[in-house]
Write a protein that holds these residues in place. Structure first.
Motif, PDB file in Angstrom:
ATOM      1  N   UNK A 193     -27.055  -4.832 -29.840  1.00 35.97           N
ATOM      2  CA  UNK A 193     -25.838  -4.483 -30.162  1.00 35.97           C
ATOM      3  C   UNK A 193     -25.316  -4.012 -28.743  1.00 35.97           C
ATOM      4  N   UNK A 194     -26.097  -3.227 -28.111  1.00 32.39           N
ATOM      5  CA  UNK A 194     -25.552  -2.727 -26.805  1.00 32.39           C
ATOM      6  C   UNK A 194     -25.363  -3.756 -25.708  1.00 32.39           C
ATOM      7  N   UNK A 195     -26.352  -4.872 -25.851  1.00 39.68           N
ATOM      8  CA  UNK A 195     -26.072  -5.861 -24.994  1.00 39.68           C
ATOM      9  C   UNK A 195     -24.737  -6.680 -25.278  1.00 39.68           C
ATOM     10  N   UNK A 196     -24.712  -6.961 -26.641  1.00 39.65           N
ATOM     11  CA  UNK A 196     -23.360  -7.631 -27.052  1.00 39.65           C
ATOM     12  C   UNK A 196     -21.952  -6.955 -26.674  1.00 39.65           C
ATOM     13  N   UNK A 197     -22.117  -5.476 -26.834  1.00 43.04           N
ATOM     14  CA  UNK A 197     -20.939  -4.913 -26.215  1.00 43.04           C
ATOM     15  C   UNK A 197     -20.705  -4.849 -25.083  1.00 43.04           C
ATOM     16  N   UNK A 198     -21.611  -4.535 -24.267  1.00 41.97           N
ATOM     17  CA  UNK A 198     -21.798  -4.768 -22.765  1.00 41.97           C
ATOM     18  C   UNK A 198     -21.195  -5.727 -21.951  1.00 41.97           C
ATOM     19  N   UNK A 199     -21.497  -7.031 -22.659  1.00 43.25           N
ATOM     20  CA  UNK A 199     -21.132  -8.508 -22.272  1.00 43.25           C
ATOM     21  C   UNK A 199     -19.720  -8.669 -22.750  1.00 43.25           C
ATOM     22  N   UNK A 200     -19.229  -8.020 -23.913  1.00 41.07           N
ATOM     23  CA  UNK A 200     -17.907  -8.038 -24.387  1.00 41.07           C
ATOM     24  C   UNK A 200     -17.161  -7.050 -23.619  1.00 41.07           C
ATOM     25  N   UNK A 201     -17.568  -6.142 -22.649  1.00 43.38           N
ATOM     26  CA  UNK A 201     -16.780  -5.362 -22.147  1.00 43.38           C
ATOM     27  C   UNK A 201     -16.168  -4.047 -22.493  1.00 43.38           C
ATOM     28  N   UNK A 202     -17.031  -3.822 -23.705  1.00 39.73           N
ATOM     29  CA  UNK A 202     -16.654  -2.299 -24.380  1.00 39.73           C
ATOM     30  C   UNK A 202     -17.833  -1.680 -24.169  1.00 39.73           C
ATOM     31  N   UNK A 203     -17.809  -0.982 -22.920  1.00 36.37           N
ATOM     32  CA  UNK A 203     -18.909  -0.385 -22.245  1.00 36.37           C
ATOM     33  C   UNK A 203     -19.069   0.968 -22.862  1.00 36.37           C
ATOM     34  N   UNK A 204     -17.983   1.540 -23.489  1.00 34.36           N
ATOM     35  CA  UNK A 204     -18.321   2.832 -24.334  1.00 34.36           C
ATOM     36  C   UNK A 204     -18.979   2.966 -25.561  1.00 34.36           C
ATOM     37  N   UNK A 205     -18.652   1.894 -26.365  1.00 32.90           N
ATOM     38  CA  UNK A 205     -19.388   1.708 -27.654  1.00 32.90           C
ATOM     39  C   UNK A 205     -21.071   1.086 -27.053  1.00 32.90           C
ATOM     40  N   UNK A 206     -21.006   0.233 -25.961  1.00 31.62           N
ATOM     41  CA  UNK A 206     -22.097  -0.044 -25.523  1.00 31.62           C
ATOM     42  C   UNK A 206     -23.151   1.344 -25.357  1.00 31.62           C
ATOM     43  N   UNK A 207     -22.484   2.215 -24.629  1.00 30.26           N
ATOM     44  CA  UNK A 207     -23.185   3.461 -24.348  1.00 30.26           C
ATOM     45  C   UNK A 207     -23.547   4.293 -25.403  1.00 30.26           C
ATOM     46  N   UNK A 208     -22.710   4.271 -26.452  1.00 26.68           N
ATOM     47  CA  UNK A 208     -22.945   5.080 -27.856  1.00 26.68           C
ATOM     48  C   UNK A 208     -24.261   4.460 -28.346  1.00 26.68           C
ATOM     49  N   UNK A 209     -24.364   3.050 -28.184  1.00 29.39           N
ATOM     50  CA  UNK A 209     -25.610   2.522 -29.013  1.00 29.39           C
ATOM     51  C   UNK A 209     -26.865   2.433 -28.479  1.00 29.39           C
ATOM     52  N   UNK A 210     -26.876   2.506 -27.000  1.00 27.29           N
ATOM     53  CA  UNK A 210     -28.042   2.530 -26.267  1.00 27.29           C
ATOM     54  C   UNK A 210     -28.550   3.815 -26.125  1.00 27.29           C
TER      55      UNK A 210
END
Length: 380
Positions: free
Chosen positions: A100-117
């Motif tokens: 999910x982190x990788x998907x959010x990172x690729x989609x440009x939602x780095x804030x959500x990506x940070x929460x998940x990783x």
């Protein structure tokens, strides 16, 4: 079980078996993508745990294929369900959080990506060392991109140690490339070149060819060192690979960096054509990071052509995009180019303010060094 349920479950299990064993080619997966998505939609809509479990298996099995096609965010529709039903399976949940982190990172939602990783790292502390290493590796990668260099290096080195202990050399060299990114951001191109030469030797020894990422970064570093013919060779190989695999991401990245070479050579018309095409491709694959990189490049081309209003348009767009991404390094770079354009357009107050903001950002990132200042002043 009715006929429809039997059909979808049979299809799902068939795909899980074939894709989970990684026996399908990327070409075959591309042909099956719409059908696979229909199966995923059906599984996601079912109320029982049996179908949800199959959904998790199919999401995990398709992830590498969606990643290769630069369309991993496709899975964001299904990941909340997968995460919900994996509460009692920490190992599986950690893998899903990383995905999910990788998907959010690729989609440009780095804030959500940070929460998940961060959640993945916390969960993986008591799990298998390999899962923890993967989570730390991704966290370090995100922090490098955001300009949080010291915690990034700490997490990268922790991951490298774990990979060494488990003799997972493929993952070790993959995260080593992120350490090279630190040196690139700090003008340490010679050191970055040494690291990528080591990575390239390993990849050729094990797989017979460098990865696409290594081709890209070797090209970037060679250009920064003034080795334009070497840089062009790496990037042209990346472009040909992208064409062969139908990877819009690889094609866009290759021609984006080839455009920088054309800028260095003064061939601005060719550079602009390449840049416009790269931007179209980044938009098609919904890559906001790529779009922001291209906006900065097109802004620089417009500046060099004396088209200051157009340059400001592109550079302000890049600044807006990078604020949303929390891409601090990219933000400082775009502001520096905008200040240069404003000064050239006799907007001295605005240029001074923008230059101050850029310099302050570089200082906070620890990236304001003598070489960068000399480059700003046109001395090198």
């Amino acid at each position: 079980m009715n006929q429809e349920s039997h059909f979808y479950l049979h299809q799902a299990k068939m795909f899980v078996r074939e894709l989970g064993e990684q026996s399908a080619s990327l070409t075959r997966f591309s042909l099956l993508t719409d059908h696979i998505k229909n199966v995923l939609d059906w599984l996601n809509a079912q109320p029982t745990a049996k179908e949800k479990a199959v959904l998790v298996s199919l999401v995990l099995g398709t992830a590498r294929y969606f990643t290769a096609l630069s369309s991993l965010p496709t899975l964001l529709e299904y990941l909340p369900t997968c995460l919900e039903i994996s509460q009692e399976n920490p190992d599986q949940r950690a893998r899903l959080l990383i995905l999910s982190y990788q998907a959010h990172f690729m989609a440009g939602d780095w804030r959500k990506a940070k929460e998940e990783i961060v959640q993945a790292v916390e969960l993986a502390q008591t799990r298998a060392p390999g899962t923890l290493a993967d989570a730390l590796s991704h966290l370090g990668t995100l922090e490098i991109n955001q300009g949080n260099f010291q915690p990034a290096l700490d997490h990268i080195h922790q991951a490298m140690t774990l990979y060494q202990q488990s003799e997972n050399w493929g993952a070790y060299y993959n995260i080593l490339s992120q350490e090279a990114s630190y040196f690139i951001d700090h003008d340490g191109y010679e050191k970055a070149e040494e690291i990528y030469q080591e990575i390239e030797r390993y990849e050729i020894l094990t797989d017979g060819t460098p990865t696409s990422h290594t081709l890209q970064m070797s090209g970037v570093i060679a250009r920064r060192l003034g080795k334009l013919s070497t840089a062009s060779a790496y990037l042209q190989e990346l472009a040909q690979r992208g064409i062969a695999t139908q990877s819009k991401s690889e094609i866009a990245t290759a021609i984006h960096h080839l455009a920088w070479i054309k800028i260095d050579q003064g061939e601005l018309e060719i550079a602009q054509a390449l840049g416009i095409r790269a931007r179209q491709l980044y938009q098609e694959i919904h890559d906001p990071r790529g779009v922001s990189d291209e906006d900065e490049q097109l802004g620089e081309i417009a500046y060099l052509n004396g088209q200051y209003d157009q340059a400001k348009h592109y550079l302000k767009a890049a600044i807006t995009e990078r604020k949303e991404l929390e891409n601090k390094v990219g933000l400082a770079s775009a502001r520096r180019r905008l200040s240069k354009t404003q000064f050239a357009n006799h907007e001295y107050l605005a240029g001074g303010v923008t230059l101050f903001l850029s310099a302050y950002q570089y200082l906070r990132l620890g990236m304001m060094n003598r070489k960068r200042i000399r480059r700003w002043l046109g001395l090198i």
